[in-house]
Design a protein around this motif. Structure first.
Motif, PDB file in Angstrom:
ATOM      1  N   UNK A   1     -10.229  -2.576  20.994  1.00 18.44           N
ATOM      2  CA  UNK A   1      -9.413  -3.076  22.105  1.00 18.44           C
ATOM      3  C   UNK A   1      -7.987  -3.344  21.638  1.00 18.44           C
ATOM      4  N   UNK A   2      -7.509  -2.496  20.714  1.00 21.24           N
ATOM      5  CA  UNK A   2      -6.166  -2.686  20.149  1.00 21.24           C
ATOM      6  C   UNK A   2      -5.111  -2.844  21.236  1.00 21.24           C
ATOM      7  N   UNK A   3      -5.287  -2.141  22.366  1.00 24.33           N
ATOM      8  CA  UNK A   3      -4.272  -2.175  23.433  1.00 24.33           C
ATOM      9  C   UNK A   3      -4.561  -3.224  24.499  1.00 24.33           C
ATOM     10  N   UNK A   4      -5.686  -3.930  24.404  1.00 24.06           N
ATOM     11  CA  UNK A   4      -6.213  -4.596  25.610  1.00 24.06           C
ATOM     12  C   UNK A   4      -6.110  -6.112  25.611  1.00 24.06           C
TER      13      UNK A   4
ATOM     14  N   UNK B   1     -17.880  -6.324  24.097  1.00 27.25           N
ATOM     15  CA  UNK B   1     -18.674  -5.568  23.118  1.00 27.25           C
ATOM     16  C   UNK B   1     -19.405  -6.530  22.194  1.00 27.25           C
ATOM     17  N   UNK B   2     -20.357  -5.994  21.403  1.00 27.65           N
ATOM     18  CA  UNK B   2     -21.009  -6.859  20.417  1.00 27.65           C
ATOM     19  C   UNK B   2     -19.964  -7.391  19.451  1.00 27.65           C
ATOM     20  N   UNK B   3     -18.976  -6.531  19.159  1.00 24.65           N
ATOM     21  CA  UNK B   3     -17.791  -6.934  18.407  1.00 24.65           C
ATOM     22  C   UNK B   3     -16.611  -6.244  19.090  1.00 24.65           C
ATOM     23  N   UNK B   4     -15.481  -6.911  19.149  1.00 21.45           N
ATOM     24  CA  UNK B   4     -14.310  -6.316  19.804  1.00 21.45           C
ATOM     25  C   UNK B   4     -13.074  -6.661  18.969  1.00 21.45           C
ATOM     26  N   UNK B   5     -12.192  -5.694  18.808  1.00 23.67           N
ATOM     27  CA  UNK B   5     -11.060  -5.882  17.891  1.00 23.67           C
ATOM     28  C   UNK B   5      -9.737  -5.680  18.633  1.00 23.67           C
ATOM     29  N   UNK B   6      -8.851  -6.664  18.522  1.00 21.67           N
ATOM     30  CA  UNK B   6      -7.495  -6.564  19.090  1.00 21.67           C
ATOM     31  C   UNK B   6      -6.480  -6.307  17.983  1.00 21.67           C
ATOM     32  N   UNK B   7      -5.372  -5.654  18.367  1.00 25.97           N
ATOM     33  CA  UNK B   7      -4.237  -5.513  17.442  1.00 25.97           C
ATOM     34  C   UNK B   7      -3.091  -6.408  17.905  1.00 25.97           C
ATOM     35  N   UNK B   8      -2.453  -7.061  16.928  1.00 24.78           N
ATOM     36  CA  UNK B   8      -1.238  -7.841  17.211  1.00 24.78           C
ATOM     37  C   UNK B   8      -0.041  -7.189  16.498  1.00 24.78           C
ATOM     38  N   UNK B   9      -0.084  -5.860  16.378  1.00 23.06           N
ATOM     39  CA  UNK B   9       1.047  -5.138  15.791  1.00 23.06           C
ATOM     40  C   UNK B   9       2.297  -5.368  16.625  1.00 23.06           C
TER      41      UNK B   9
ATOM     42  N   UNK C   1       1.049  -8.743  22.644  1.00 18.64           N
ATOM     43  CA  UNK C   1       1.022  -9.933  21.787  1.00 18.64           C
ATOM     44  C   UNK C   1       1.268  -9.451  20.358  1.00 18.64           C
ATOM     45  N   UNK C   2       2.500  -9.551  19.903  1.00 21.81           N
ATOM     46  CA  UNK C   2       2.854  -9.020  18.586  1.00 21.81           C
ATOM     47  C   UNK C   2       3.049 -10.136  17.581  1.00 21.81           C
ATOM     48  N   UNK C   3       2.557  -9.932  16.372  1.00 26.00           N
ATOM     49  CA  UNK C   3       2.711 -10.938  15.320  1.00 26.00           C
ATOM     50  C   UNK C   3       3.241 -10.263  14.057  1.00 26.00           C
ATOM     51  N   UNK C   4       4.120  -9.332  14.187  1.00 23.01           N
ATOM     52  CA  UNK C   4       4.584  -8.379  13.150  1.00 23.01           C
ATOM     53  C   UNK C   4       3.449  -7.401  12.877  1.00 23.01           C
ATOM     54  N   UNK C   5       2.486  -7.813  12.076  1.00 27.13           N
ATOM     55  CA  UNK C   5       1.187  -7.168  11.953  1.00 27.13           C
ATOM     56  C   UNK C   5       0.169  -8.231  12.349  1.00 27.13           C
ATOM     57  N   UNK C   6      -1.059  -7.822  12.564  1.00 24.52           N
ATOM     58  CA  UNK C   6      -2.091  -8.813  12.862  1.00 24.52           C
ATOM     59  C   UNK C   6      -3.131  -8.262  13.795  1.00 24.52           C
ATOM     60  N   UNK C   7      -4.142  -9.075  14.014  1.00 26.44           N
ATOM     61  CA  UNK C   7      -5.209  -8.684  14.919  1.00 26.44           C
ATOM     62  C   UNK C   7      -6.294  -9.732  14.867  1.00 26.44           C
ATOM     63  N   UNK C   8      -7.329  -9.543  15.648  1.00 21.81           N
ATOM     64  CA  UNK C   8      -8.468 -10.445  15.544  1.00 21.81           C
ATOM     65  C   UNK C   8      -9.729  -9.727  15.974  1.00 21.81           C
ATOM     66  N   UNK C   9     -10.842 -10.282  15.479  1.00 18.93           N
ATOM     67  CA  UNK C   9     -12.164  -9.749  15.808  1.00 18.93           C
ATOM     68  C   UNK C   9     -12.869 -10.809  16.641  1.00 18.93           C
ATOM     69  N   UNK C  10     -13.465 -10.396  17.758  1.00 18.20           N
ATOM     70  CA  UNK C  10     -14.183 -11.326  18.632  1.00 18.20           C
ATOM     71  C   UNK C  10     -15.666 -10.973  18.640  1.00 18.20           C
TER      72      UNK C  10
END
Ligand code: T4K
Length: 399
Positions: free
Chosen positions: A172-175, A189-197, A202-211
């Motif tokens: 879910x990098x875009x979502x 999802x059982x696991x879902x991943x976001x990008x904070x590029x 939602x930008x954090x320079x680089x970054x992301x999280x797993x839910x």
């Protein structure tokens, strides 16, 4: 008297003095940034599950309504960690119509992507194609991608995964911040991943999280990420360093505060593009289909060369000459690049993926673009179509 050329490609000065990129590039206000960095300097604590990372994780857990959020340093490592935590083996069904990081995460986890075509209309993983691919032996998961601020058909994909007894997990990098009828991104999802590029809303320079809402998976993910903040050790095959720094978390928290305003700004820009482009023959502006709330991560146009007058690549060249850095996401399809180009494909190939890879173009959005810029970009596209003969000739002489 000679009239002024209508486009930079035809001899005019570029419409924009400085390049307009497609990424969101939402930088926080300087003073709040300085304050946030000062607090990190005062604490003398840069990284290793510090107070800002912990604050970000708990804020996101509450906001998304998910039991566990594990902050990471980028979405690519988040996807690799997700594959590790799910203890996958063999093949994973996934689209070739995505950023290469989706497939690369599988390769890094020792898995083989089994590419499935996307649905021509939704541009997301096609459940029918997935159903056929599930006939293959050694499939241990489905990795679907939620693109552009929209959603894959998660209910149908989940039903297929459940029938086969394998997990569905989501890139879910875009979502981030998007909501579907089934619930918010992060809970699907059982696991879902976001990008904070930096290029994300939602930008954090680089970054992301797993839910995830699964306690066992969350414990594994924290142990894979690092020893710090991992909680009690649980057996995992491999560990990595996916830790988010305090500086990244500080920026993510600042951006989270103004996230609704950022989405509202994007909405206005998107409406401007829609008003300016919707009646243009040969250009189709993609609208969200499954999202009931979108973050407007990208403005996605599909160019039909036979009606528009020239193809997507030519339009990109026209716009680049104007300093409009329109992008071809995703080109080429992942199945066309090393090391994936020799991999097995479905008997009919990936015709929808191939078509989209040659026809889609993303236009600038985000902080560096204002309404008058978006109007001017629409005008340039209209002008290009009106002068398609001259454009084609100019491109021919450039070759
Ligand atoms: N899954 C999907 C579906 C993804 O789209 C992505 C990443 C991932 C997974 C992996 O997420 P991360 O590991 O990155 O968190 C960009 C981004 O680097 C990448 O995050 C993103 N997707 C992808 C779609 O786009 P590039 O190489 O196409 O973009 P780049 O760096 O050329 O930037 C776009 C424009 O913005 C350029 O004109 C330059 C400008 N720019 C960029 C940055 C970073 C700036 O002016 N300032 C900046 O700070 O990859």
């Amino acid at each position: 008297m000679s009239s002024r050329p209508p486009l930079a490609l035809l001899g005019a000065a570029p419409a924009f003095d400085t390049p307009l990129p497609v990424g969101q590039l939402n930088f926080p206000d300087w003073n709040s940034y300085v304050e946030a960095m000062r607090s990190i300097f005062e604490r003398q604590y840069y990284t290793n599950h510090g107070p800002l990372v912990q604050a970000l994780e708990s804020t996101l857990q509450e906001r998304l309504g998910v039991r566990h959020v594990i902050a990471v340093t980028n979405a690519t490592i988040g996807l690799i960690m997700a594959a590790e935590a799910l203890q996958l083996h063999g093949k994973v069904i996934t689209p070739a119509f995505s950023f290469v990081a989706t497939a690369q995460s599988l390769s890094w986890a020792g898995l083989e992507p089994l590419f499935c075509d996307v649905d021509r209309d939704s541009q997301h993983l096609c459940p029918k194609a997935v159903e056929a691919a599930l006939e293959e032996p050694e499939v241990s998961a489905i990795l679907a991608v939620n693109l552009w601020g929209d959603f894959a058909d998660v209910p149908r994909l989940r039903a297929l995964a459940q029938r086969r007894g394998i997990p569905l997990y989501l890139d879910s990098a875009h979502a981030f911040g998007c909501v579907s009828e089934e619930g918010p991104a992060g809970t699907l999802g059982e696991v879902e991943v976001f990008s904070f590029h930096a290029t994300k809303v939602l930008g954090a320079t680089e970054g992301g999280c797993i839910c995830t809402s699964d306690d066992t998976l969350a414990a594994r993910l924290r142990n894979i990420r690092s020893s710090y903040g991992a909680g009690p050790p649980v057996p995992v095959a491999r560990t990595a360093n996916g830790r988010m720094s305090e500086a990244q978390a500080a920026i993510a928290l600042l951006e989270l505060d103004r996230f609704p305003a950022l989405v509202e700004r994007n909405r206005k820009l998107f409406s401007t593009y829609k008003a300016g482009l919707e009646d243009l023959p040969g250009l189709h502006l993609r609208m969200p289909q499954r999202a009931i709330e979108t973050n407007y991560q990208y403005v996605v146009c599909e160019i039909d060369a036979s009606t528009f007058g020239f193809d997507r690549d030519a339009l990109q060249t026209v716009l680049r000459a104007e300093n409009v850095l329109a992008r071809r996401y995703f080109y080429p399809g992942i199945h066309r690049v090393h090391p994936y180009c020799d991999m097995m494909l479905p008997p009919d190939g990936l015709p929808h993926t191939d078509a989209l890879c040659t026809r889609l173009l993303q236009l600038p959005l985000g902080q560096r673009v204002d309404i008058s810029d978006a109007k001017l970009i629409c005008d340039l596209i209209h002008r290009a179509r009106t002068h398609s003969g001259a454009v084609l000739k100019a491109l021919e002489t450039r070759r």
